[in-house]
Design a protein around this motif. Structure first.
Motif, PDB file in Angstrom:
ATOM      1  N   MET A  90       7.927 -18.790 -18.513  1.00  0.00           N
ATOM      2  CA  MET A  90       7.917 -18.496 -17.090  1.00  0.00           C
ATOM      3  C   MET A  90       7.134 -17.218 -16.848  1.00  0.00           C
ATOM      4  O   MET A  90       7.114 -16.324 -17.694  1.00  0.00           O
ATOM      5  CB  MET A  90       9.339 -18.343 -16.590  1.00  0.00           C
ATOM      6  N   ILE A  91       6.497 -17.166 -15.695  1.00  0.00           N
ATOM      7  CA  ILE A  91       5.654 -16.005 -15.408  1.00  0.00           C
ATOM      8  C   ILE A  91       6.085 -15.332 -14.118  1.00  0.00           C
ATOM      9  O   ILE A  91       6.607 -15.963 -13.200  1.00  0.00           O
ATOM     10  CB  ILE A  91       4.156 -16.387 -15.331  1.00  0.00           C
ATOM     11  N   SER A  92       5.875 -14.025 -14.067  1.00  0.00           N
ATOM     12  CA  SER A  92       6.196 -13.237 -12.870  1.00  0.00           C
ATOM     13  C   SER A  92       4.969 -13.198 -11.950  1.00  0.00           C
ATOM     14  O   SER A  92       3.979 -13.876 -12.209  1.00  0.00           O
ATOM     15  CB  SER A  92       6.607 -11.824 -13.282  1.00  0.00           C
ATOM     16  N   VAL A  93       5.034 -12.423 -10.907  1.00  0.00           N
ATOM     17  CA  VAL A  93       3.847 -12.221 -10.060  1.00  0.00           C
ATOM     18  C   VAL A  93       2.883 -11.257 -10.772  1.00  0.00           C
ATOM     19  O   VAL A  93       3.308 -10.460 -11.602  1.00  0.00           O
ATOM     20  CB  VAL A  93       4.233 -11.624  -8.689  1.00  0.00           C
ATOM     21  N   GLY A 132       8.675  -7.773 -15.386  1.00  0.00           N
ATOM     22  CA  GLY A 132       8.407  -8.962 -14.576  1.00  0.00           C
ATOM     23  C   GLY A 132       9.666  -9.784 -14.404  1.00  0.00           C
ATOM     24  O   GLY A 132      10.526  -9.828 -15.290  1.00  0.00           O
ATOM     25  N   ILE A 133       9.786 -10.431 -13.243  1.00  0.00           N
ATOM     26  CA  ILE A 133      10.922 -11.305 -12.957  1.00  0.00           C
ATOM     27  C   ILE A 133      10.381 -12.719 -12.751  1.00  0.00           C
ATOM     28  O   ILE A 133       9.393 -12.916 -12.048  1.00  0.00           O
ATOM     29  CB  ILE A 133      11.662 -10.843 -11.677  1.00  0.00           C
ATOM     30  N   SER A 134      11.044 -13.692 -13.382  1.00  0.00           N
ATOM     31  CA  SER A 134      10.691 -15.081 -13.088  1.00  0.00           C
ATOM     32  C   SER A 134      11.964 -15.914 -13.069  1.00  0.00           C
ATOM     33  O   SER A 134      13.053 -15.398 -13.266  1.00  0.00           O
ATOM     34  CB  SER A 134       9.654 -15.606 -14.081  1.00  0.00           C
ATOM     35  N   GLY A 135      11.813 -17.193 -12.807  1.00  0.00           N
ATOM     36  CA  GLY A 135      12.979 -18.056 -12.633  1.00  0.00           C
ATOM     37  C   GLY A 135      12.907 -18.640 -11.235  1.00  0.00           C
ATOM     38  O   GLY A 135      11.840 -19.044 -10.791  1.00  0.00           O
ATOM     39  N   GLY A 148       4.346 -10.587 -16.178  1.00  0.00           N
ATOM     40  CA  GLY A 148       5.452 -10.647 -17.136  1.00  0.00           C
ATOM     41  C   GLY A 148       5.709 -12.077 -17.578  1.00  0.00           C
ATOM     42  O   GLY A 148       5.514 -13.019 -16.808  1.00  0.00           O
ATOM     43  N   GLU A 176       0.842  -1.192   0.000  1.00  0.00           N
ATOM     44  CA  GLU A 176       0.000   0.000   0.000  1.00  0.00           C
ATOM     45  C   GLU A 176       0.885   1.254   0.000  1.00  0.00           C
ATOM     46  O   GLU A 176       1.896   1.316   0.703  1.00  0.00           O
ATOM     47  CB  GLU A 176      -0.893   0.075   1.247  1.00  0.00           C
ATOM     48  N   VAL A 222      -1.452  -5.649 -10.043  1.00  0.00           N
ATOM     49  CA  VAL A 222      -2.815  -5.217 -10.374  1.00  0.00           C
ATOM     50  C   VAL A 222      -2.895  -3.714 -10.257  1.00  0.00           C
ATOM     51  O   VAL A 222      -2.401  -3.145  -9.279  1.00  0.00           O
ATOM     52  CB  VAL A 222      -3.843  -5.857  -9.416  1.00  0.00           C
ATOM     53  N   PHE A 223      -3.479  -3.065 -11.227  1.00  0.00           N
ATOM     54  CA  PHE A 223      -3.729  -1.647 -11.040  1.00  0.00           C
ATOM     55  C   PHE A 223      -5.159  -1.302 -11.403  1.00  0.00           C
ATOM     56  O   PHE A 223      -5.812  -1.961 -12.193  1.00  0.00           O
ATOM     57  CB  PHE A 223      -2.720  -0.749 -11.751  1.00  0.00           C
ATOM     58  N   LYS A 261       9.820 -15.354  -8.334  1.00  0.00           N
ATOM     59  CA  LYS A 261       8.958 -14.493  -9.151  1.00  0.00           C
ATOM     60  C   LYS A 261       8.920 -13.112  -8.528  1.00  0.00           C
ATOM     61  O   LYS A 261       8.964 -12.970  -7.298  1.00  0.00           O
ATOM     62  CB  LYS A 261       7.538 -15.032  -9.156  1.00  0.00           C
ATOM     63  N   GLY A 262       8.767 -12.122  -9.354  1.00  0.00           N
ATOM     64  CA  GLY A 262       8.662 -10.781  -8.818  1.00  0.00           C
ATOM     65  C   GLY A 262       8.561  -9.764  -9.924  1.00  0.00           C
ATOM     66  O   GLY A 262       8.042 -10.037 -11.013  1.00  0.00           O
ATOM     67  N   PHE A 263       9.035  -8.571  -9.641  1.00  0.00           N
ATOM     68  CA  PHE A 263       9.010  -7.489 -10.619  1.00  0.00           C
ATOM     69  C   PHE A 263      10.042  -6.458 -10.195  1.00  0.00           C
ATOM     70  O   PHE A 263      10.521  -6.456  -9.050  1.00  0.00           O
ATOM     71  CB  PHE A 263       7.615  -6.832 -10.682  1.00  0.00           C
ATOM     72  N   LEU A 323      -2.455   0.447  -6.937  1.00  0.00           N
ATOM     73  CA  LEU A 323      -1.476  -0.514  -7.454  1.00  0.00           C
ATOM     74  C   LEU A 323      -1.355  -1.581  -6.393  1.00  0.00           C
ATOM     75  O   LEU A 323      -1.146  -1.266  -5.213  1.00  0.00           O
ATOM     76  CB  LEU A 323      -0.132   0.197  -7.649  1.00  0.00           C
ATOM     77  N   LYS A 324      -1.510  -2.840  -6.781  1.00  0.00           N
ATOM     78  CA  LYS A 324      -1.546  -3.897  -5.767  1.00  0.00           C
ATOM     79  C   LYS A 324      -0.588  -5.025  -6.137  1.00  0.00           C
ATOM     80  O   LYS A 324      -0.619  -5.539  -7.254  1.00  0.00           O
ATOM     81  CB  LYS A 324      -2.989  -4.416  -5.672  1.00  0.00           C
ATOM     82  N   ILE A 325       0.244  -5.374  -5.180  1.00  0.00           N
ATOM     83  CA  ILE A 325       1.225  -6.447  -5.339  1.00  0.00           C
ATOM     84  C   ILE A 325       0.768  -7.594  -4.427  1.00  0.00           C
ATOM     85  O   ILE A 325       0.243  -7.312  -3.345  1.00  0.00           O
ATOM     86  CB  ILE A 325       2.610  -5.944  -4.850  1.00  0.00           C
ATOM     87  N   PRO A 326       0.966  -8.858  -4.821  1.00  0.00           N
ATOM     88  CA  PRO A 326       0.533  -9.941  -3.923  1.00  0.00           C
ATOM     89  C   PRO A 326       1.167  -9.815  -2.530  1.00  0.00           C
ATOM     90  O   PRO A 326       2.305  -9.364  -2.387  1.00  0.00           O
ATOM     91  CB  PRO A 326       1.030 -11.205  -4.639  1.00  0.00           C
ATOM     92  N   GLU A 327       0.423 -10.276  -1.516  1.00  0.00           N
ATOM     93  CA  GLU A 327       0.834 -10.136  -0.112  1.00  0.00           C
ATOM     94  C   GLU A 327       2.203 -10.763   0.168  1.00  0.00           C
ATOM     95  O   GLU A 327       2.943 -10.290   1.026  1.00  0.00           O
ATOM     96  CB  GLU A 327      -0.186 -10.834   0.813  1.00  0.00           C
ATOM     97  N   MET A 341       8.150  -0.959 -15.980  1.00  0.00           N
ATOM     98  CA  MET A 341       8.000  -2.126 -15.115  1.00  0.00           C
ATOM     99  C   MET A 341       8.350  -3.411 -15.873  1.00  0.00           C
ATOM    100  O   MET A 341       7.961  -3.578 -17.018  1.00  0.00           O
ATOM    101  CB  MET A 341       6.559  -2.200 -14.605  1.00  0.00           C
ATOM    102  N   VAL A 380       4.829 -10.933  -1.521  1.00  0.00           N
ATOM    103  CA  VAL A 380       5.962 -10.334  -2.231  1.00  0.00           C
ATOM    104  C   VAL A 380       6.623  -9.290  -1.327  1.00  0.00           C
ATOM    105  O   VAL A 380       5.954  -8.383  -0.833  1.00  0.00           O
ATOM    106  CB  VAL A 380       5.488  -9.678  -3.552  1.00  0.00           C
ATOM    107  N   SER A 383       8.652 -14.587 -19.352  1.00  0.00           N
ATOM    108  CA  SER A 383      10.036 -14.742 -19.825  1.00  0.00           C
ATOM    109  C   SER A 383      10.299 -16.207 -20.110  1.00  0.00           C
ATOM    110  O   SER A 383       9.431 -17.051 -19.949  1.00  0.00           O
ATOM    111  CB  SER A 383      11.013 -14.144 -18.821  1.00  0.00           C
TER     112      SER A 383
END
Lengths: 155, 155
Positions: B114-117, A54-57, B54, A42, B120-121, A60-62, A128-132, A52, A134, B56
């Motif tokens: 592969m997918i990121s998290v 995205g990150i994976s592997g 995202g 928040e 949400v906006f 996961k993230g951004f 803007l909301k990111i999963p809890e 922005m 993360v 990748s």
């Protein structure tokens, strides 16, 4: 799988180095990075333009880099020599910086750290909301008197 | 490396199946998917809430699902039985649907996709910019009389 504190710190260090290198080598003006801090989803701050990725592997993230128009104008002036960039130039610049910074981190971490394409948006969405689950790390930057943020989220 | 037409179509088909399965199995109300079309990055439409992820691996890209509040309200009513969801519930639902739909595609394509998290906006940013070399595919959906979009971008 949650990110361990040590691993998270190591990833953030790579981002800090990547940002420092970006500004030092490409603009010959050093950036100052202020003390990073952990943030809740928040109230995440966005400036005029945000790139922005995205990150994976393994995780996961951004990551996003957010700055005001004037910082991108200065970068375009230095890189391309354009004094009066178009909206398109600004959006491209915002995508480019986040892509190069994240790309350098990817080059360090290898196949287990993968990045998506940059999506750039102008303006602050209402929410803007990111999963809890993360963890969010904010790195405030000052470059050429312009304030910007690198924000990293990893699960 | 650019995405071949056949490969792109195959990925879109997986998304279409994933969306169909999501609605059919989880809500017992079928979705109608309208004819997908290729779109330029300019003028991409967003509805009230957008969950973006995202991509990748072999290809870089992103996927987002965008719908109005009322569709998420209906989904929450069906899934959780809440008639008057909070803003947080709506944001979570928007993240959840994009995560499940992309996760199912990932399960089909394996380690090279592969997918990121989900991020949400709410609301439409003033501008949204995707890199020029990303092909964008829009799949219009109607579920329970609500219109939504699945938008896939792949390099």
């Amino acid at each position: 799988m949650k990110t361990s504190k040590a691993e998270f710190d190591a990833t953030c260090s790579l981002f800090i180095n990547s940002v420092n290198n970006y500004f030092r080598h490409l603009t010959e003006i050093d950036s100052e990075l202020n003390v990073p801090y952990i943030k809740q989803s928040e109230g995440l701050m966005l400036k005029d333009y945000t790139g922005m990725i995205g990150i994976s592997g393994n995780r996961k993230g951004f990551v996003y880099i957010s700055a005001n128009r004037i910082m991108y104008e200065d970068l375009i002036k230095i890189f391309i020599g354009i004094d009066d960039p178009s909206e398109e130039d600004i959006l491209d610049m915002a995508g480019e910086i986040s892509n190069v910074v994240a790309g350098n981190v990817r080059a360090n971490l290898g196949a287990n750290f993968m990045i998506s394409v940059p999506v750039v948006f102008q303006g602050m969405p209402s929410k803007l909301k990111i999963p809890e689950d993360v963890s969010i790390y904010v790195i405030p930057i000052v470059w050429n008197n312009h304030e910007a943020f690198v924000v990293i989220g990893l699960q």
